[in-house]
Scaffold this motif. Sequence first.
Motif, PDB file in Angstrom:
ATOM      1  N   GLU A   1      68.620 -11.265  -7.026  1.00  0.00           N
ATOM      2  CA  GLU A   1      67.513 -10.738  -6.331  1.00  0.00           C
ATOM      3  C   GLU A   1      67.959  -9.551  -5.334  1.00  0.00           C
ATOM      4  O   GLU A   1      67.203  -8.704  -5.256  1.00  0.00           O
ATOM      5  CB  GLU A   1      66.818 -11.680  -5.689  1.00  0.00           C
TER       6      GLU A   1
ATOM      7  N   PRO B   1      65.066 -15.288  -0.158  1.00  0.00           N
ATOM      8  CA  PRO B   1      64.554 -15.029  -1.353  1.00  0.00           C
ATOM      9  C   PRO B   1      62.919 -14.642  -1.173  1.00  0.00           C
ATOM     10  O   PRO B   1      62.253 -15.275  -0.174  1.00  0.00           O
ATOM     11  CB  PRO B   1      64.469 -16.493  -2.208  1.00  0.00           C
ATOM     12  N   ALA B   2      62.671 -13.776  -1.990  1.00  0.00           N
ATOM     13  CA  ALA B   2      61.137 -13.294  -1.968  1.00  0.00           C
ATOM     14  C   ALA B   2      60.100 -14.427  -1.949  1.00  0.00           C
ATOM     15  O   ALA B   2      58.910 -14.281  -1.406  1.00  0.00           O
ATOM     16  CB  ALA B   2      60.753 -12.073  -3.047  1.00  0.00           C
ATOM     17  N   ILE B   3      60.309 -15.576  -2.765  1.00  0.00           N
ATOM     18  CA  ILE B   3      59.200 -16.393  -2.906  1.00  0.00           C
ATOM     19  C   ILE B   3      58.818 -17.157  -1.180  1.00  0.00           C
ATOM     20  O   ILE B   3      57.979 -17.573  -1.331  1.00  0.00           O
ATOM     21  CB  ILE B   3      59.650 -17.352  -3.963  1.00  0.00           C
TER      22      ILE B   3
ATOM     23  N   TYR C   1      56.404 -15.245   0.783  1.00  0.00           N
ATOM     24  CA  TYR C   1      55.182 -15.113   0.178  1.00  0.00           C
ATOM     25  C   TYR C   1      54.519 -16.732   0.379  1.00  0.00           C
ATOM     26  O   TYR C   1      53.425 -16.971   0.862  1.00  0.00           O
ATOM     27  CB  TYR C   1      55.150 -15.030  -1.363  1.00  0.00           C
ATOM     28  N   LEU C   2      55.263 -17.831  -0.101  1.00  0.00           N
ATOM     29  CA  LEU C   2      54.802 -19.199   0.221  1.00  0.00           C
ATOM     30  C   LEU C   2      54.376 -19.442   1.548  1.00  0.00           C
ATOM     31  O   LEU C   2      53.317 -20.242   1.971  1.00  0.00           O
ATOM     32  CB  LEU C   2      55.838 -20.035  -0.515  1.00  0.00           C
TER      33      LEU C   2
ATOM     34  N   SER D   1      53.293 -17.529   3.922  1.00  0.00           N
ATOM     35  CA  SER D   1      52.436 -16.682   4.499  1.00  0.00           C
ATOM     36  C   SER D   1      50.947 -17.221   4.156  1.00  0.00           C
ATOM     37  O   SER D   1      50.175 -16.840   4.245  1.00  0.00           O
ATOM     38  CB  SER D   1      52.618 -15.276   4.251  1.00  0.00           C
ATOM     39  N   ARG D   2      50.997 -18.114   2.917  1.00  0.00           N
ATOM     40  CA  ARG D   2      49.653 -18.568   2.502  1.00  0.00           C
ATOM     41  C   ARG D   2      48.919 -19.359   3.670  1.00  0.00           C
ATOM     42  O   ARG D   2      49.400 -20.111   4.343  1.00  0.00           O
ATOM     43  CB  ARG D   2      49.922 -19.908   1.317  1.00  0.00           C
ATOM     44  N   SER D   3      47.779 -18.864   3.851  1.00  0.00           N
ATOM     45  CA  SER D   3      47.069 -19.166   5.070  1.00  0.00           C
ATOM     46  C   SER D   3      46.747 -20.612   5.278  1.00  0.00           C
ATOM     47  O   SER D   3      46.612 -21.070   6.521  1.00  0.00           O
ATOM     48  CB  SER D   3      45.706 -18.326   5.108  1.00  0.00           C
ATOM     49  N   GLU D   4      46.760 -21.357   4.303  1.00  0.00           N
ATOM     50  CA  GLU D   4      46.711 -22.899   4.541  1.00  0.00           C
ATOM     51  C   GLU D   4      47.588 -23.348   5.427  1.00  0.00           C
ATOM     52  O   GLU D   4      47.500 -24.218   5.968  1.00  0.00           O
ATOM     53  CB  GLU D   4      46.591 -23.479   3.182  1.00  0.00           C
ATOM     54  N   PHE D   5      48.781 -22.782   5.235  1.00  0.00           N
ATOM     55  CA  PHE D   5      50.010 -23.289   6.118  1.00  0.00           C
ATOM     56  C   PHE D   5      49.808 -22.737   7.344  1.00  0.00           C
ATOM     57  O   PHE D   5      50.072 -23.202   8.201  1.00  0.00           O
ATOM     58  CB  PHE D   5      51.376 -22.986   5.256  1.00  0.00           C
ATOM     59  N   ALA D   6      49.830 -21.241   7.128  1.00  0.00           N
ATOM     60  CA  ALA D   6      50.210 -20.577   8.408  1.00  0.00           C
ATOM     61  C   ALA D   6      48.944 -20.806   9.594  1.00  0.00           C
ATOM     62  O   ALA D   6      49.198 -20.659  10.685  1.00  0.00           O
ATOM     63  CB  ALA D   6      50.277 -19.116   8.076  1.00  0.00           C
TER      64      ALA D   6
ATOM     65  N   TYR E   1      47.146  -8.843   1.393  1.00  0.00           N
ATOM     66  CA  TYR E   1      47.241 -10.138   1.710  1.00  0.00           C
ATOM     67  C   TYR E   1      46.493 -10.952   0.720  1.00  0.00           C
ATOM     68  O   TYR E   1      46.939 -12.029  -0.136  1.00  0.00           O
ATOM     69  CB  TYR E   1      47.117 -10.798   3.021  1.00  0.00           C
TER      70      TYR E   1
ATOM     71  N   MET F   1      61.351 -24.953   2.158  1.00  0.00           N
ATOM     72  CA  MET F   1      61.165 -24.058   0.905  1.00  0.00           C
ATOM     73  C   MET F   1      62.710 -23.351   0.725  1.00  0.00           C
ATOM     74  O   MET F   1      62.971 -23.315  -0.742  1.00  0.00           O
ATOM     75  CB  MET F   1      60.362 -23.004   1.149  1.00  0.00           C
TER      76      MET F   1
END
Lengths: 486, 486, 444, 444
Positions: free
Chosen positions: C48, D82-84, D87-88, D90-95, C87, D340
């Motif tokens: 990556e 890693p790029a994932i 992304y993961l 920042s999912r607003s359900e977590f953040a 987003y 993660m």
Amino acid sequence: MMTRRPGTKGLIFNEPNVWDKSREGRCAISLPKSDVERAPLDPALTGDAPDLPQLSELDVVRHYTRLSQWNFGVDSGMYPLGSCTMKYNPKTNEVQAARQGFAGAHPLAGDECSQGALRLMYDLEQYLAEITGFDAVTLQPAAGAHGELTGMLIIHAYHAKQGRQRSKIIIPDTAHGTNPASATLCGYKSVNLKSGPKGILEPEAVAAVMDEETAGIMITNPNTLGLFEENIKEICEIVHAKGGLVYGDGANMNAIMGVVKPGTVGIDVLHLNLHKTFSTPHGGGGPGSGPVAVTRELIPFLPIPRLEKELDTFKFVTDCPDTIGRLHTFYGHFGVMVRAYAYILTMGAKGLLDASRLAVLNANYIKESLKNTLNLPYDRPCMHECVFNDARQQAHHITTMDMAKRLLDYGFHPPTVYFPLVVEGAFMVEPTETESKEDIDQFIDAVKAIAKEAETDPEKLTRAPVLPKVTRLDEVAAARKPCLRG
Amino acid sequence: MMTRRPGTKGLIFNEPNVWDKSREGRCAISLPKSDVERAPLDPALTGDAPDLPQLSELDVVRHYTRLSQWNFGVDSGMYPLGSCTMKYNPKTNEVQAARQGFAGAHPLAGDECSQGALRLMYDLEQYLAEITGFDAVTLQPAAGAHGELTGMLIIHAYHAKQGRQRSKIIIPDTAHGTNPASATLCGYKSVNLKSGPKGILEPEAVAAVMDEETAGIMITNPNTLGLFEENIKEICEIVHAKGGLVYGDGANMNAIMGVVKPGTVGIDVLHLNLHKTFSTPHGGGGPGSGPVAVTRELIPFLPIPRLEKELDTFKFVTDCPDTIGRLHTFYGHFGVMVRAYAYILTMGAKGLLDASRLAVLNANYIKESLKNTLNLPYDRPCMHECVFNDARQQAHHITTMDMAKRLLDYGFHPPTVYFPLVVEGAFMVEPTETESKEDIDQFIDAVKAIAKEAETDPEKLTRAPVLPKVTRLDEVAAARKPCLRG
Amino acid sequence: MRYLPHTQEDIQKMLAVAGSSSLDDLFKTIPDAVKVKGGLNLPEPMSEWELNDHMEKLASQNIACKAYTCLIGAGSYDHYIPAIIPYLVSRSEFATAYTPYQPEVSQGTLQGIYEFQTMITDLLGMDIATASHYDCGTALAECALIALRKNRKADKIAVSDLVHPGHRQIIETYLKPTGYEMVLIPHTRDGLTDIAALEAMDGIAGLAVQSPNFFGHIEDLAAFKKIADDKKILFITSFTEALAWGVLKKPGSFGADLVAGEGQSLGIPKSFGGPGLGLLAGTSKLMRDLPGRLVGRTKDANGQDGYVLTLSTREQHIRREKASSNICSNNGLNAMTAAMYLSTIGKIGIREIAQLNHDKAIYLKSALTGAGFEPAFDSPFFNEFVMKAPRDFSLKRADLISRHCLFAGLDLAPYYPELTDHYLFCATEKVSKEQMDQLAKEVA
Amino acid sequence: MRYLPHTQEDIQKMLAVAGSSSLDDLFKTIPDAVKVKGGLNLPEPMSEWELNDHMEKLASQNIACKAYTCLIGAGSYDHYIPAIIPYLVSRSEFATAYTPYQPEVSQGTLQGIYEFQTMITDLLGMDIATASHYDCGTALAECALIALRKNRKADKIAVSDLVHPGHRQIIETYLKPTGYEMVLIPHTRDGLTDIAALEAMDGIAGLAVQSPNFFGHIEDLAAFKKIADDKKILFITSFTEALAWGVLKKPGSFGADLVAGEGQSLGIPKSFGGPGLGLLAGTSKLMRDLPGRLVGRTKDANGQDGYVLTLSTREQHIRREKASSNICSNNGLNAMTAAMYLSTIGKIGIREIAQLNHDKAIYLKSALTGAGFEPAFDSPFFNEFVMKAPRDFSLKRADLISRHCLFAGLDLAPYYPELTDHYLFCATEKVSKEQMDQLAKEVA
Ligand SMILES: Cc1ncc(COP(=O)(O)O)c(C=O)c1O
Ligand SMILES: Cc1ncc(COP(=O)(O)O)c(C=O)c1O
């Protein structure tokens, strides 16, 4: 259409623990080929690799995507959690914090190579000083409680400098649990102070306990009942007269930006929660940031490093003989500061004032709309939040907890429950300014409907919630036989 | 644990149409103050502003967050949609496409200022040519069907150039609907060709219809039954012998990367779906990208602009007298190309070969595991997908559609249903290589459980799905009285 | 390989079930003669981070890697994109779903596209908008085909020569094998489509005019409508700058039968020209002739509102060779993006942004005039206009690019050979007075 | 203001219900004397794009805005992410969720943190890990307090002077008002904590040793454990480079009672030093003494598995002044990020990355030695080590920064005044041989 309750059922996914998906030999990362020789360590020093799960990239993505779907965030719906100021967390703030120049900055790159970060921090200190009416600000504390500790350490250092340490601190009964806990860390004994019948502190009561063994008082204003401590000036005078200092818990600053500057009313030290008032995301439990503002007299005690400006250059300074010392390995939660800074620049003076006004408007609107439904122990104009309780529902054997859980089925995050402690069965609603009238009306309708259910169909409440993935969890069993790892 | 079905119920949210949340005066954007004078247009030219919804930023965020939660993506769970190659869409590809140098590039900035984009496109053309075994590739087509049109236009132009246009095209009964539709766009009449009892084309059948009025044949290989057209070489020879050309639908290339190069077996033109084989996200309906590969003889007909390399510089070329012309305003879906390019560089030759092998392994594993449960019309080694049907369930009045809907309750996206048309009640499973054995086993268990339910409790199927936000929708009413706007 | 979950053990177990002795054995139905000998000749796989470095190097070979000033439009526009859009649209429930064939688990996409269709009809004043097309050019070509199919007696379509040159080329490509013909309507000295020339044309099934046209000018659509009515042919309009409809009269209000448009301006990055967003709208009368996906509202078996793909009997997967188009995958995620963008800017924002574009363009035109450029035409325009440049401009222009990353106008000569030294300029809300003044100073 | 949804009409309606005549009137309970006169003096509000420009300008004043080579660690490490992960997370359900006070709608956070706790115990070989702390320094200070509270007879804590200087300062700050004292254990000529000096110490409640220590050296934890046992005191270890445990023997295997660590290396950006991730692990015996949140597994009323915050009777919101700590919000989202990251790299990846760090560091050390640097010590290290630099290095170092954006080592003199001309170097998996060779060439 808009009055339909938001909560409904949908398809989500079971997901085992991440190690249950593990299979020997999988790896979700591709490592670059090494361009140097392998240099094995002395086998005496090495151990087995930790037994981490072995997954493919899709496994990881799916695992956390599914987990996320079990969560409720501000983006999912109204989150009127009292004392937590769950306002909208702007996405642009995330973009700013992720800039390579910020996210990639090494803390020890040196002042010269970090001027952008230093300028941002310096300016943020200035803005927060202006908003709170204090003379200086440190951004180092990592959360609200950490700010409290910082503030109490400053008070402790102040008294030490005065040549006589004191042993007690006055803590109102409405105070957040972190206040007494922070005071304890500084060796102060908490003296509990009852609020008056109006839900606020009475000067006489303060005067009665304040003495020269008492280091000061910790006041939250607006307090956790959502009421403005109207006697704040008098109280500060009483405390000051006995040589004490006034600590302000500024977690509720969202009510009074541009309306009251705590630094001008007699408070000596104040912490802010950037992750409340200044829109940074709470992250399901941090990271936050808890800057501390102080009056001129207390500046010498601020933690190091301090930031200074010389012409147009910024530098960290550490030779501060009276400093309480260091509270964070580096400079605090810079990434959170970036977000708060972006928020202040986006809002401007008028925007912040409006935010406070509308936060207070929303809370009063809810208070008035629901006070015939739920008992309102202190029926007075409130600030950014209002505190009901379950007194009227007790007749039906329905508790605040039942109502909270039933709200989940209606699609709302419940208010804070059972805090502040002065209100039995407290149901503490803080809508924040970013909720629209329509969403608030939906919430009001939901609470009313639930109150009706409490009378007519109480099982709906005691069995709630039915919609989320799991229903009420056995917290007693969890604590009795703790299972803290898989 | 792993065998528990993934589907379960959870809390999600109702959400009205976006305009139902609109209130006069809201705006989710803050515009910069203008630094130039207002210059009103002639009122004769202006009209009312479009009646767009008026929302706050949080309203917008919440609206689309809630909508997203009603959707099922590859990240949510297994998505074995036959013919669609719903493999994992790597997140790193998104990062690459979002780089300012790519996402911000203006298409008319000039070759000199766009060397990075041109080099990427040039190299991607080379890689795709290598993978497919052709001599040249155009990246211009915007999707698979657009690639088909491009290919058919090339065939049309070829025959025109030969001096004699032809009127027909042979379309096997297993072909995707876009094939005949694309042929029609070029004025060719489709000649339907039945596949043989083994589910593949028989050379004799082709020979029987191929004549000098026929422009060629469109072959999907592996075909949509998931079977390799074993007679491909012979068929190509038959078609070529009559002066026809062979079009290859490469949508199923995921089965044979590194195993078969279509360009070397007699196919003349082939399109690829970057949004299938090359891991770019399908986006709930595109944008995709459908590059077309051709043999040396057909290069002159490729669309313009063509990319050329001169020393180490790249340029667009348009003076191609025999070109079919232009098919996209600019150069096609560059943003999608970036993702596919990143994928190929990540996989390498071995990775692509392994992807095909494991895609085929997964499909055969499913085929063998389920063939005692569902009827398998063509019981032969399959490629990347296998096609069952509902013949055994008909006894219980259960259809493929019922099983598909019930799979939703189990937490799986259903396979493609009722396609290909040659299999009545087709149930077409394409797992792709990125699904793990455990997830596939869960899927197999789910199908078996559903087949049992079909016997014992058919209502569970006919009433399915029960977990998603809505259950079966009335498509007949939707089409009879179309309501296409709010 | 991090995308491939199979362990050696998995492979062995699965091969056993599949009845194959090895991975190669899985391909036994493929004749040897057809199989690849030797591996593929591709670069070594990258991790990556090697990929990141490689891609950033490539990206940096595009001038766009830096903050640059873009005074070029011509079908691809440099607009602000609010941070919420990328987003939201990158949420994997949207991005990694297929076309919503299973509506029960696709209501997010479906309601989103239904709202998109609605907002596009609002934007254009049309009855129906489809769920998207590849780009404006391909949508316009489909419109031309509809007109030709509807009007069997005619075999020509009249297209303004101020339709985007790329779009005209696409129409030509699409028409070539059909026997239909595109005839060009010339333009007047005012940079407007020549109405008189059009009036004289015979045997045409429809006419297509772009407004604002390629020169940026606002065409007199009412006049074209009248001709279309007189000739009883379909009236097709197109546009490349969707934000123009924040302030201009909508094409629907002029009675357009079909509208093809480019929606890239609606929150979608330029991305070197694609993927953009093809918009296609029509009157109710043409509903069953429209190509591509349509989302409709309906009820589920419990009486709840919901959405489905509908009217699919027009489409290839049902009608095959008799379909109204071959389109299948379209540009759905960009349609969702556009819906998000339109919801974000709203009624107030679109008006303000549109006006701002016009204000800036007016300023830029006068700044350039002050710097020695000559306005090529005198017709009203939205945010693009043509200027005749001083002789030495082409050198200065190159210099502006290399020194200031400023792209000052598009040379029109390759598109309209008679227009040597003419440049098409565009100003959007992103360009500042300061940048425009700097440009004027540099080229004066 | 785009974050504020209230229309004028809304405000009027709501004021009427609230019984207030105006927005100002809402604040009538606040005495006038206390109110702000005049507005706040803050910059004019910026639109999102003005903000973008402004922030990018600021960011560009940090050298990190460019791709730079970071050969500094010292508590903040330059590792691949890693790029994932972004992304993961920042999912607003977590953040955008709060601390999981309502477990029914927080199972994502709760299971995630439970898995985090588990992986951290695996990483460290400990019984229990908490749900996170602010950073290693504050976690270590809490450990010191635990030791002091557990051992009422002693009022000192012995801390190696090779514990990160920032961490030692934090301990001092935390101890100052308590009357407890921190005594420093000096280091030997090998750059290791002086065991003999420690043995001689009396009246200590616990000892804290960092390994790998601030010089990068791997301490002999077994020896410290023995002393702790002999003295019957708590054995605390700390670390700043979490990836070291991919290859080194785990602290738990040496019998540590408490481990404080920095988890920034686990997928979290350096972010100018914060937010990082404080890790805190202990033995089961100390369970009820641990500060901060703990997630535990339990069942719901239907017998389904689920997770809750547990053992909260230790915590401030229940115990108030008697709580084991004042901590409330911690660094939860970074704990989720670390989980993660650990799931992504897995058992194979962590070993490989750890080894790669060591390989690069060995290469860098030998390259620098070849270029005239002297190894300051000869103890085994993980990815950091100290070199004595040639005289002219400080100038060359500045030059390397300005010309190549290469940060070659951290000057140790401010931290250990006796170590003039000594630099602490760090090499991670991100640095290439080429970069190291270039450095060696430039400084030779
Ligand atoms: C009134 C009050 N004070 C202090 C705090 C502690 O802040 P933190 O959680 O950031 O430590 C809180 C947070 O809940 C609070 O509500
Ligand atoms: C076999 C086959 N051919 C062609 C296509 C059309 O591709 P696209 O949807 O990209 O136009 C598809 C897509 O479903 C397909 O499965």
